[in-house]
Motif scaffolding. Sequence first.
Motif, PDB file in Angstrom:
ATOM      1  N   GLU A  10       0.837  -1.193   0.000  1.00  0.00           N
ATOM      2  CA  GLU A  10       0.000   0.000   0.000  1.00  0.00           C
ATOM      3  C   GLU A  10       0.873   1.244   0.000  1.00  0.00           C
ATOM      4  OE1 GLU A  10      -3.260   1.897   3.026  1.00  0.00           O
ATOM      5  OE2 GLU A  10      -3.459  -0.251   2.540  1.00  0.00           O
ATOM      6  N   ALA A  11       0.728   2.076  -1.050  1.00  0.00           N
ATOM      7  CA  ALA A  11       1.544   3.283  -1.162  1.00  0.00           C
ATOM      8  C   ALA A  11       0.947   4.451  -0.400  1.00  0.00           C
ATOM      9  CB  ALA A  11       1.720   3.655  -2.632  1.00  0.00           C
ATOM     10  N   GLY A  12      -0.360   4.553  -0.360  1.00  0.00           N
ATOM     11  CA  GLY A  12      -1.021   5.667   0.315  1.00  0.00           C
ATOM     12  C   GLY A  12      -2.514   5.600   0.089  1.00  0.00           C
ATOM     13  N   SER A  67      -0.600  14.175  -5.488  1.00  0.00           N
ATOM     14  CA  SER A  67       0.440  13.702  -4.573  1.00  0.00           C
ATOM     15  C   SER A  67       1.792  14.128  -5.125  1.00  0.00           C
ATOM     16  CB  SER A  67       0.403  12.176  -4.428  1.00  0.00           C
ATOM     17  OG  SER A  67       1.511  11.722  -3.667  1.00  0.00           O
ATOM     18  N   ASP A  94       4.658  13.118  -3.524  1.00  0.00           N
ATOM     19  CA  ASP A  94       5.660  12.226  -2.935  1.00  0.00           C
ATOM     20  C   ASP A  94       5.418  10.768  -3.299  1.00  0.00           C
ATOM     21  OD1 ASP A  94       3.393  11.735  -1.473  1.00  0.00           O
ATOM     22  OD2 ASP A  94       4.192  12.474   0.436  1.00  0.00           O
ATOM     23  N   ARG A 102       2.266   8.745  -1.363  1.00  0.00           N
ATOM     24  CA  ARG A 102       2.204   8.561   0.095  1.00  0.00           C
ATOM     25  C   ARG A 102       1.191   9.512   0.733  1.00  0.00           C
ATOM     26  NH1 ARG A 102       7.571   7.569  -1.031  1.00  0.00           N
ATOM     27  NH2 ARG A 102       8.165   9.762  -0.840  1.00  0.00           N
ATOM     28  N   THR A 103       1.193  10.772   0.341  1.00  0.00           N
ATOM     29  CA  THR A 103       0.233  11.738   0.870  1.00  0.00           C
ATOM     30  C   THR A 103      -0.463  12.437  -0.295  1.00  0.00           C
ATOM     31  OG1 THR A 103       1.881  13.513   0.998  1.00  0.00           O
ATOM     32  CG2 THR A 103       1.609  12.109   2.947  1.00  0.00           C
ATOM     33  N   TRP A 104      -1.673  12.948   0.004  1.00  0.00           N
ATOM     34  CA  TRP A 104      -2.500  13.525  -1.055  1.00  0.00           C
ATOM     35  C   TRP A 104      -3.115  14.846  -0.607  1.00  0.00           C
ATOM     36  CZ3 TRP A 104      -2.868  11.370  -5.890  1.00  0.00           C
ATOM     37  CH2 TRP A 104      -2.315  10.086  -6.020  1.00  0.00           C
TER      38      TRP A 104
END
Length: 279
Positions: free
Chosen positions: A82-84, A119, A121, A124-126
């Motif tokens: 799972e990436a994000g 995202s 990165d 990972r974050t959105w």
Amino acid sequence: SARLPGTRGAADGRGWSAPVAVSARAGIHVLAAGRLIETTNGVLLVPAVWCAALETLGVEGASPACEVVVYASEDGGWIWGEAGALSVEDARDPAMAEIAADTLLVVARAGGQLVQSLSMDGARTWSAPRPLDFETDLTPHALARDATSGEVALVWTEPRDLGVAPPGLQALCLARTADGARTWERLPPLVLRPGRVPVSPALGLDAGQLAVLFEERGAASRLVCTGYDLMQLERAARVSAPEARDGVYSRDAAAARRTLRLVAAHTLARAPGRRRLFV
């Protein structure tokens, strides 16, 4: 699928590996067609909607504990992680495109509205979901990036206009962005046929050439594949009448003929005795 399995195929599609688990989450996953992408550094990414409860998955407007989850594989699809994840209320049919190194764009459907998130990165974050100025039918859309120009194309089916007499008119719409999804430019519709509904598009975009495969629903459904020159569509969208600034529009004979054909097709498709022509 509860575990979102994945499998690898041979180049000719004749042989496939045993399924591997893409997700370790319990619950229900929904994955629209054509959502797998490969980034410039060789990572496979796929966005899916995950819901904890099956009974709310198919209910528009009822999505407690639902997320858009992005899964990644760095070894060609053998091992996934799972990436994000991002929270989008009533999320459906997320599509993804890489717009720069480690910069990803997700466009999802929230009810009858398309929304986007970015995202910076690698998933990972959105960012917080931002509504786009595009209303959509309750069917999947498609997203594709041109590796040559960096432009991203978005294609979707517009909702049915209940104020139009049958047969219905629903276009397959197109928008593009060339500035990293900060702004979108809406281009002329790709498909508009009375009584025929183009849905579930799949896209290919390379060097300004757009290929679109979609299902056309009507009395009998069929698959349609067609191609477009994106530059010509952009030129058509930017044609302006020289008198427009004064509130007077010039006459365009070609546009008038196209409009007349469309109105005639819509009128003649109605049952005899119910035909009306408005000019």
